[in-house]
Design an enzyme around this catalytic site. Sequence first.
Site, PDB file in Angstrom:
ATOM      1  N   SER A  14     -61.445 -47.486  21.420  1.00 38.51           N
ATOM      2  CA  SER A  14     -60.297 -47.018  20.634  1.00 38.51           C
ATOM      3  C   SER A  14     -60.400 -45.546  20.255  1.00 38.51           C
ATOM      4  CB  SER A  14     -60.215 -47.891  19.377  1.00 38.51           C
ATOM      5  OG  SER A  14     -59.306 -47.367  18.479  1.00 38.51           O
ATOM      6  N   TYR A 152     -80.052 -48.091  12.125  1.00 34.22           N
ATOM      7  CA  TYR A 152     -79.434 -47.501  13.324  1.00 34.22           C
ATOM      8  C   TYR A 152     -80.509 -47.159  14.363  1.00 34.22           C
ATOM      9  CZ  TYR A 152     -76.428 -44.237  15.969  1.00 34.22           C
ATOM     10  OH  TYR A 152     -75.711 -43.584  16.949  1.00 34.22           O
ATOM     11  N   ALA A 154     -83.460 -48.475  14.702  1.00 31.71           N
ATOM     12  CA  ALA A 154     -84.017 -49.720  15.263  1.00 31.71           C
ATOM     13  C   ALA A 154     -83.063 -50.309  16.297  1.00 31.71           C
ATOM     14  CB  ALA A 154     -84.271 -50.726  14.139  1.00 31.71           C
ATOM     15  N   LYS A 156     -80.895 -48.716  18.165  1.00 32.77           N
ATOM     16  CA  LYS A 156     -80.830 -47.902  19.388  1.00 32.77           C
ATOM     17  C   LYS A 156     -82.154 -47.957  20.158  1.00 32.77           C
ATOM     18  CE  LYS A 156     -76.564 -46.493  18.818  1.00 32.77           C
ATOM     19  NZ  LYS A 156     -75.499 -46.979  19.714  1.00 32.77           N
TER      20      LYS A 156
HETATM   21  N1  LIG Z   1     -71.244 -39.177  17.657  1.00 35.08           N
HETATM   22  C1  LIG Z   1     -72.545 -38.971  17.810  1.00 35.08           C
HETATM   23  O1  LIG Z   1     -73.086 -37.916  17.448  1.00 35.08           O
HETATM   24  C2  LIG Z   1     -73.408 -40.021  18.472  1.00 35.08           C
HETATM   25  C3  LIG Z   1     -74.756 -39.703  18.691  1.00 35.08           C
HETATM   26  C4  LIG Z   1     -75.567 -40.649  19.288  1.00 35.08           C
HETATM   27  C5  LIG Z   1     -75.048 -41.869  19.676  1.00 35.08           C
HETATM   28  N2  LIG Z   1     -73.741 -42.159  19.455  1.00 35.08           N
HETATM   29  C6  LIG Z   1     -73.270 -43.487  19.870  1.00 35.08           C
HETATM   30  O2  LIG Z   1     -72.131 -43.363  20.697  1.00 35.08           O
HETATM   31  C7  LIG Z   1     -71.274 -44.489  20.524  1.00 35.08           C
HETATM   32  C8  LIG Z   1     -69.871 -44.016  20.184  1.00 35.08           C
HETATM   33  O3  LIG Z   1     -69.959 -43.203  19.028  1.00 35.08           O
HETATM   34  P1  LIG Z   1     -68.717 -42.382  18.432  1.00 35.08           P
HETATM   35  O4  LIG Z   1     -69.290 -41.188  17.793  1.00 35.08           O
HETATM   36  O5  LIG Z   1     -67.639 -42.265  19.432  1.00 35.08           O
HETATM   37  O6  LIG Z   1     -68.311 -43.401  17.253  1.00 35.08           O
HETATM   38  P2  LIG Z   1     -66.901 -43.711  16.564  1.00 35.08           P
HETATM   39  O7  LIG Z   1     -66.006 -42.517  16.699  1.00 35.08           O
HETATM   40  O8  LIG Z   1     -67.222 -44.221  15.213  1.00 35.08           O
HETATM   41  O9  LIG Z   1     -66.336 -44.884  17.482  1.00 35.08           O
HETATM   42  C9  LIG Z   1     -66.962 -46.141  17.535  1.00 35.08           C
HETATM   43  C10 LIG Z   1     -65.996 -47.148  18.112  1.00 35.08           C
HETATM   44  O10 LIG Z   1     -66.611 -48.461  18.021  1.00 35.08           O
HETATM   45  C11 LIG Z   1     -65.663 -49.348  17.456  1.00 35.08           C
HETATM   46  N3  LIG Z   1     -66.255 -50.446  16.701  1.00 35.08           N
HETATM   47  C12 LIG Z   1     -66.886 -50.368  15.495  1.00 35.08           C
HETATM   48  N4  LIG Z   1     -67.209 -51.586  15.057  1.00 35.08           N
HETATM   49  C13 LIG Z   1     -66.773 -52.462  15.995  1.00 35.08           C
HETATM   50  C14 LIG Z   1     -66.808 -53.872  16.109  1.00 35.08           C
HETATM   51  N5  LIG Z   1     -67.322 -54.646  15.137  1.00 35.08           N
HETATM   52  N6  LIG Z   1     -66.263 -54.452  17.186  1.00 35.08           N
HETATM   53  C15 LIG Z   1     -65.697 -53.701  18.160  1.00 35.08           C
HETATM   54  N7  LIG Z   1     -65.638 -52.358  18.126  1.00 35.08           N
HETATM   55  C16 LIG Z   1     -66.168 -51.743  17.042  1.00 35.08           C
HETATM   56  C17 LIG Z   1     -64.857 -48.464  16.517  1.00 35.08           C
HETATM   57  O11 LIG Z   1     -63.645 -49.127  16.165  1.00 35.08           O
HETATM   58  P3  LIG Z   1     -62.788 -48.658  14.850  1.00 35.08           P
HETATM   59  O12 LIG Z   1     -62.001 -47.497  15.288  1.00 35.08           O
HETATM   60  O13 LIG Z   1     -61.939 -49.815  14.507  1.00 35.08           O
HETATM   61  O14 LIG Z   1     -63.794 -48.355  13.791  1.00 35.08           O
HETATM   62  C18 LIG Z   1     -64.684 -47.203  17.347  1.00 35.08           C
HETATM   63  O15 LIG Z   1     -63.591 -47.274  18.229  1.00 35.08           O
HETATM   64  C19 LIG Z   1     -71.912 -45.339  19.412  1.00 35.08           C
HETATM   65  O16 LIG Z   1     -72.674 -46.367  19.979  1.00 35.08           O
HETATM   66  C20 LIG Z   1     -72.816 -44.342  18.692  1.00 35.08           C
HETATM   67  O17 LIG Z   1     -73.885 -44.976  18.057  1.00 35.08           O
HETATM   68  C21 LIG Z   1     -72.912 -41.257  18.860  1.00 35.08           C
END
Ligand SMILES: NC(=O)c1ccc[n+]([C@@H]2O[C@H](COP(=O)([O-])OP(=O)(O)OC[C@H]3O[C@@H](n4cnc5c(N)ncnc54)[C@H](OP(=O)(O)O)[C@@H]3O)[C@@H](O)[C@H]2O)c1
Length: 244
Positions: A14, A152, A154, A156
């Site tokens: 999303s 978090y 743990a 990852k």
């Molecule tokens: N951004 C960073 O700096 C960073 C760094 C390292 C790793 N990551 C990893 O990259 C991935 C994406 O991160 P992002 O920054 O794009 O995060 P984000 O903008 O918070 O997006 C996360 C997505 O996951 C969805 N989600 C959350 N809970 C859910 C559930 N219970 N069931 C189904 N979907 C769910 C969210 O839906 P909603 O919109 O409804 O909340 C959102 O669309 C994650 O795994 C994060 O840990 C990110």
Amino acid sequence: MKLENKKVLVTGASRGIGKTITEKFIAGGAEIWGLDIKEPEDLQERLENAGGKLHWINADLSKTTEVEAVIEKALKESGGFDILVNNAGITRDNLSFRMSIEDWQKVLDINLTAAFLIARVVGREMIRKRSGSIINMASVVGIHGNGGQANYAASKAGLIAVTKSLAYEMASRGVRVNAIAPGFIESDMTAAVPEDARKKMIDSIPMKRTGTQEDVAEAALFFASESSSYITGQVLTVDGGMFI
Ligand SMILES: NC(=O)c1ccc[n+]([C@@H]2O[C@H](COP(=O)([O-])OP(=O)(O)OC[C@H]3O[C@@H](n4cnc5c(N)ncnc54)[C@H](OP(=O)(O)O)[C@@H]3O)[C@@H](O)[C@H]2O)c1
């Protein structure tokens, strides 16, 4: 096009990195099943822009007892996936001594348990077809740890271990499993970081900038495509040199 006619399941599609991966993969010729806890407000527009190449699944991945049934249904509807991007993830940060067991468990459920269950269901079908690529979205925090993020980190670290274990189990059957470990990427997840902490963070990154969602999506495209056909069980760090 690198992903012509490939069927892809992307979780957390999303917003943020998942949305960018979805757009990049569609541009690369793929057909996407985007999964998220709720529909994005502009879903209709996205479906129209994708011209039949985007399908939507609403599912709450924290309900781990329901995850396998949801994915089985998606498998039937799609006819099987060539690529899986386990991208959905959450943070519930707090110092370990103050962290509630609920916040510990929820992060583990979504980031690790759901990703494992999805990889298992989708991977079984990939093994039957003797081909597939699974990409797990980890984090540099899963390698190095981080104060205030024990849950978090743990989750990852666990996801990296699952990546390597599944890679061993599936390699001889033509299925590759890799992980991406992003550093500090601009998204809603990192938008809440206060300005002084952000500045300090950027100072510590040798490339002197935060990462873009595009940076991560390019790495996902690499693992999804034949460009990485002899690579499995690896963790690709996308962090501007934060940890060298
Ligand atoms: N951004 C960073 O700096 C960073 C760094 C390292 C790793 N990551 C990893 O990259 C991935 C994406 O991160 P992002 O920054 O794009 O995060 P984000 O903008 O918070 O997006 C996360 C997505 O996951 C969805 N989600 C959350 N809970 C859910 C559930 N219970 N069931 C189904 N979907 C769910 C969210 O839906 P909603 O919109 O409804 O909340 C959102 O669309 C994650 O795994 C994060 O840990 C990110």
